[in-house]
Design a protein around this motif. Structure first.
Motif, PDB file in Angstrom:
ATOM      1  N   ALA A 320       6.557  42.140 -62.566  1.00 28.98           N
ATOM      2  CA  ALA A 320       6.058  41.159 -61.606  1.00 28.98           C
ATOM      3  C   ALA A 320       4.704  41.599 -61.077  1.00 28.98           C
ATOM      4  O   ALA A 320       4.432  42.793 -60.937  1.00 28.98           O
ATOM      5  N   ALA A 321       3.857  40.622 -60.788  1.00 26.40           N
ATOM      6  CA  ALA A 321       2.548  40.886 -60.208  1.00 26.40           C
ATOM      7  C   ALA A 321       2.694  40.889 -58.694  1.00 26.40           C
ATOM      8  O   ALA A 321       2.414  39.893 -58.015  1.00 26.40           O
ATOM      9  N   CYS A 322       3.151  42.015 -58.141  1.00 27.67           N
ATOM     10  CA  CYS A 322       3.420  42.080 -56.709  1.00 27.67           C
ATOM     11  C   CYS A 322       3.328  43.525 -56.232  1.00 27.67           C
ATOM     12  O   CYS A 322       3.752  44.455 -56.931  1.00 27.67           O
ATOM     13  N   TRP A 323       2.777  43.689 -55.021  1.00 27.35           N
ATOM     14  CA  TRP A 323       2.675  45.018 -54.417  1.00 27.35           C
ATOM     15  C   TRP A 323       3.928  45.398 -53.637  1.00 27.35           C
ATOM     16  O   TRP A 323       4.123  46.557 -53.304  1.00 27.35           O
ATOM     17  N   ALA A 324       4.782  44.440 -53.345  1.00 27.63           N
ATOM     18  CA  ALA A 324       5.908  44.697 -52.443  1.00 27.63           C
ATOM     19  C   ALA A 324       6.999  45.534 -53.118  1.00 27.63           C
ATOM     20  O   ALA A 324       7.129  45.560 -54.346  1.00 27.63           O
ATOM     21  N   ASP A 325       7.788  46.205 -52.291  1.00 29.72           N
ATOM     22  CA  ASP A 325       8.936  46.979 -52.760  1.00 29.72           C
ATOM     23  C   ASP A 325       9.983  46.008 -53.324  1.00 29.72           C
ATOM     24  O   ASP A 325      10.430  45.090 -52.638  1.00 29.72           O
ATOM     25  N   PRO A 326      10.404  46.181 -54.595  1.00 27.38           N
ATOM     26  CA  PRO A 326      11.394  45.270 -55.191  1.00 27.38           C
ATOM     27  C   PRO A 326      12.681  45.163 -54.377  1.00 27.38           C
ATOM     28  O   PRO A 326      13.326  44.104 -54.368  1.00 27.38           O
ATOM     29  N   GLU A 327      13.063  46.238 -53.680  1.00 29.28           N
ATOM     30  CA  GLU A 327      14.287  46.174 -52.883  1.00 29.28           C
ATOM     31  C   GLU A 327      14.128  45.201 -51.720  1.00 29.28           C
ATOM     32  O   GLU A 327      15.081  44.511 -51.338  1.00 29.28           O
ATOM     33  N   LEU A 328      12.941  45.133 -51.148  1.00 23.75           N
ATOM     34  CA  LEU A 328      12.696  44.172 -50.071  1.00 23.75           C
ATOM     35  C   LEU A 328      12.673  42.748 -50.614  1.00 23.75           C
ATOM     36  O   LEU A 328      13.131  41.813 -49.953  1.00 23.75           O
ATOM     37  N   VAL A 329      12.130  42.590 -51.825  1.00 26.84           N
ATOM     38  CA  VAL A 329      12.099  41.265 -52.444  1.00 26.84           C
ATOM     39  C   VAL A 329      13.516  40.742 -52.650  1.00 26.84           C
ATOM     40  O   VAL A 329      13.814  39.569 -52.388  1.00 26.84           O
ATOM     41  N   ARG A 330      14.418  41.612 -53.081  1.00 24.02           N
ATOM     42  CA  ARG A 330      15.782  41.198 -53.381  1.00 24.02           C
ATOM     43  C   ARG A 330      16.534  40.718 -52.146  1.00 24.02           C
ATOM     44  O   ARG A 330      17.512  39.979 -52.254  1.00 24.02           O
ATOM     45  N   GLN A 331      16.077  41.088 -50.962  1.00 21.52           N
ATOM     46  CA  GLN A 331      16.745  40.660 -49.734  1.00 21.52           C
ATOM     47  C   GLN A 331      16.510  39.177 -49.436  1.00 21.52           C
ATOM     48  O   GLN A 331      17.206  38.599 -48.603  1.00 21.52           O
ATOM     49  N   GLY A 332      15.545  38.571 -50.124  1.00 23.07           N
ATOM     50  CA  GLY A 332      15.343  37.143 -49.998  1.00 23.07           C
ATOM     51  C   GLY A 332      14.349  36.751 -48.928  1.00 23.07           C
ATOM     52  O   GLY A 332      13.886  37.586 -48.134  1.00 23.07           O
ATOM     53  N   PRO A 333      13.995  35.450 -48.864  1.00 14.62           N
ATOM     54  CA  PRO A 333      12.971  34.964 -47.937  1.00 14.62           C
ATOM     55  C   PRO A 333      13.345  35.139 -46.481  1.00 14.62           C
ATOM     56  O   PRO A 333      14.512  35.062 -46.112  1.00 14.62           O
ATOM     57  N   ARG A 334      12.338  35.387 -45.677  1.00 16.47           N
ATOM     58  CA  ARG A 334      12.478  35.438 -44.221  1.00 16.47           C
ATOM     59  C   ARG A 334      11.345  34.623 -43.608  1.00 16.47           C
ATOM     60  O   ARG A 334      10.311  34.420 -44.236  1.00 16.47           O
ATOM     61  N   PRO A 335      11.480  34.149 -42.373  1.00 20.81           N
ATOM     62  CA  PRO A 335      10.400  33.391 -41.744  1.00 20.81           C
ATOM     63  C   PRO A 335       9.110  34.195 -41.709  1.00 20.81           C
ATOM     64  O   PRO A 335       9.128  35.414 -41.530  1.00 20.81           O
ATOM     65  N   LEU A 336       7.999  33.491 -41.882  1.00 20.84           N
ATOM     66  CA  LEU A 336       6.705  34.169 -41.863  1.00 20.84           C
ATOM     67  C   LEU A 336       6.417  34.717 -40.478  1.00 20.84           C
ATOM     68  O   LEU A 336       6.685  34.080 -39.465  1.00 20.84           O
ATOM     69  N   SER A 337       5.836  35.905 -40.440  1.00 24.76           N
ATOM     70  CA  SER A 337       5.396  36.460 -39.162  1.00 24.76           C
ATOM     71  C   SER A 337       4.120  35.754 -38.741  1.00 24.76           C
ATOM     72  O   SER A 337       3.404  35.193 -39.560  1.00 24.76           O
ATOM     73  N   PRO A 338       3.783  35.754 -37.430  1.00 24.31           N
ATOM     74  CA  PRO A 338       2.631  34.995 -36.940  1.00 24.31           C
ATOM     75  C   PRO A 338       1.323  35.339 -37.643  1.00 24.31           C
ATOM     76  O   PRO A 338       0.486  34.457 -37.850  1.00 24.31           O
ATOM     77  N   GLU A 339       1.138  36.594 -38.045  1.00 22.97           N
ATOM     78  CA  GLU A 339      -0.143  36.958 -38.661  1.00 22.97           C
ATOM     79  C   GLU A 339      -0.281  36.429 -40.074  1.00 22.97           C
ATOM     80  O   GLU A 339      -1.343  36.531 -40.684  1.00 22.97           O
ATOM     81  N   LEU A 340       0.789  35.832 -40.624  1.00 18.74           N
ATOM     82  CA  LEU A 340       0.711  35.319 -41.975  1.00 18.74           C
ATOM     83  C   LEU A 340       0.684  33.800 -42.001  1.00 18.74           C
ATOM     84  O   LEU A 340       1.081  33.174 -42.960  1.00 18.74           O
ATOM     85  N   THR A 341       0.191  33.210 -40.913  1.00 20.70           N
ATOM     86  CA  THR A 341      -0.129  31.794 -40.952  1.00 20.70           C
ATOM     87  C   THR A 341      -1.397  31.648 -41.776  1.00 20.70           C
ATOM     88  O   THR A 341      -2.019  32.620 -42.177  1.00 20.70           O
ATOM     89  N   THR A 342      -1.795  30.408 -42.032  1.00 27.22           N
ATOM     90  CA  THR A 342      -3.029  30.190 -42.812  1.00 27.22           C
ATOM     91  C   THR A 342      -4.214  30.883 -42.168  1.00 27.22           C
ATOM     92  O   THR A 342      -5.019  31.533 -42.823  1.00 27.22           O
ATOM     93  N   THR A 343      -4.316  30.777 -40.842  1.00 30.19           N
ATOM     94  CA  THR A 343      -5.417  31.414 -40.148  1.00 30.19           C
ATOM     95  C   THR A 343      -5.355  32.928 -40.289  1.00 30.19           C
ATOM     96  O   THR A 343      -6.353  33.586 -40.577  1.00 30.19           O
TER      97      THR A 343
END
Length: 349
Positions: A320-343
């Protein structure tokens, strides 16, 4: 079937393509790479606009008919780069070596000609058959795709057939000249669930028996589970994850893949549980930004995701083309934190 058990039949390397628009070139494909082995079924999945159909049209050298053009890369079939062929060479490959099953047979089949006439035309164009031999082969093809009363159906017009039967005719047309590769573009989307299952079983059987390779384009992960050997997940004109179906479903390594899997309705969960959605919107392909294209929608995004693209994936392994830890990916989606809005994502970049 394992992709490394045979020499690849199809090799797509760093494929790039754009569509011309009034606002400028739309970068539909941004370095797509994958392989398909003989007899293998590879699924291309992703939401609308991810580049699935653009990939198919580029392989078939048909993208220029839809205001698009290939700008780089290679498409090798049996060692030949199809992108270097002239139009005559491309026409010789289409149908005889690569066939395409379109999404809507009613817009593909000629409504003014019988099914038999359309099959006969394809057969005689690509094979040295007289009319009698072509008619016999057409009947054989309809029987092969399990169309009842096949001889009578040869005299039918497309509008006289059900959606499922029309789709079987499309599969028969695709297989008429024994191609090495079949590309099925959303071939079951317009069909009811029962007919979908029948068509999928038919395609799987025909692929197994003939050794024909297949690329299945779909947004339906259920189709992937029931038909494919491997799956390539596309997002914003790139393949972000690729691997065998069982590995992708059990242990996704890219957050986008995890989001797609989490969004599948399940019968073993509580009715009151809300469906999981992937927050945000896909990025504009008019002006691709550096870094990961999923950064604005990713709940695991880090600072470097917005400025540094992950390493290219290996098209023959689960990667996969991803920097994240695969173990965290496997835990599934979570709500975006405020700093990861479009702005917030723009500020990161």
């Amino acid at each position: 079937m394992s992709s490394d058990s045979q020499e690849p039949l199809l090799q797509v390397r760093n494929l790039r393509a754009v569509y011309d628009s009034a606002r400028g070139p739309v970068h539909a494909l941004n370095g797509v790479s994958f392989t398909v082995s003989p007899g293998e079924v590879l699924a291309l999945v992703g939401e609308s606009g991810s580049g699935k159909s653009a990939t198919a049209l580029s392989i078939m050298a048909l993208i220029q008919r839809t205001s698009g053009r290939v700008t780089g890369g290679e498409v090798r079939l049996g060692g030949r780069d199809l992108l270097t062929l002239d139009e005559r060479g491309r026409r010789a490959v289409r149908g005889s070596e690569i066939a395409l099953v379109f999404q809507n047979p009613m817009t593909t089949l000629n409504p003014t000609r019988t099914i038999g006439a359309q099959l006969r035309e394809v057969l005689r164009r690509h094979l040295p058959l007289d009319r009698k031999a072509a008619d016999a082969r057409a009947l054989e093809l309809l029987e092969m795709v399990e169309i009842p009363d096949a001889r009578d159906r040869l005299k039918s017009y497309p509008h006289q057939l059900s959606g499922g039967l029309r789709q079987r005719v499309m599969i028969a047309l695709a297989l008429s000249c024994d191609p090495k590769l079949v590309i099925a573009d959303e071939a079951t989307t317009a069909l009811d669930v029962t007919t979908q299952a029948q068509i999928l079983r038919l395609m799987r059987r025909l692929t197994t028996e003939s050794g024909t390779a297949m690329v299945v384009i779909t947004h339906n992960m259920g189709v992937v589970a029931g038909l494919a050997d491997r799956v390539a997940v596309m997002y914003a004109g790139r393949i972000v994850e690729i691997g065998e179906v069982r590995d992708i479903f059990r242990a996704p390594r890219h957050p986008y893949t995890a989001g797609l899997l989490a969004a599948i309705p399940r019968m073993d969960t509580e009715r009151s549980k809300d469906l999981v959605t992937i927050e945000g919107r896909p990025p504009s392909l008019l002006d691709p930004k550096p870094g990961c294209p999923f950064v604005e929608r990713c709940w695991l995004a880090m600072d470097k995701c917005a400025v540094q693209a992950p390493e290219p994936i290996n098209p023959q392994t689960h990667s996969a083309a991803c920097w994240a830890d695969p173990e965290l990916v496997r835990q599934g989606p979570r709500p975006l934190s405020p700093e990861l809005t479009t702005t917030g994502a723009k500020e990161l970049s």
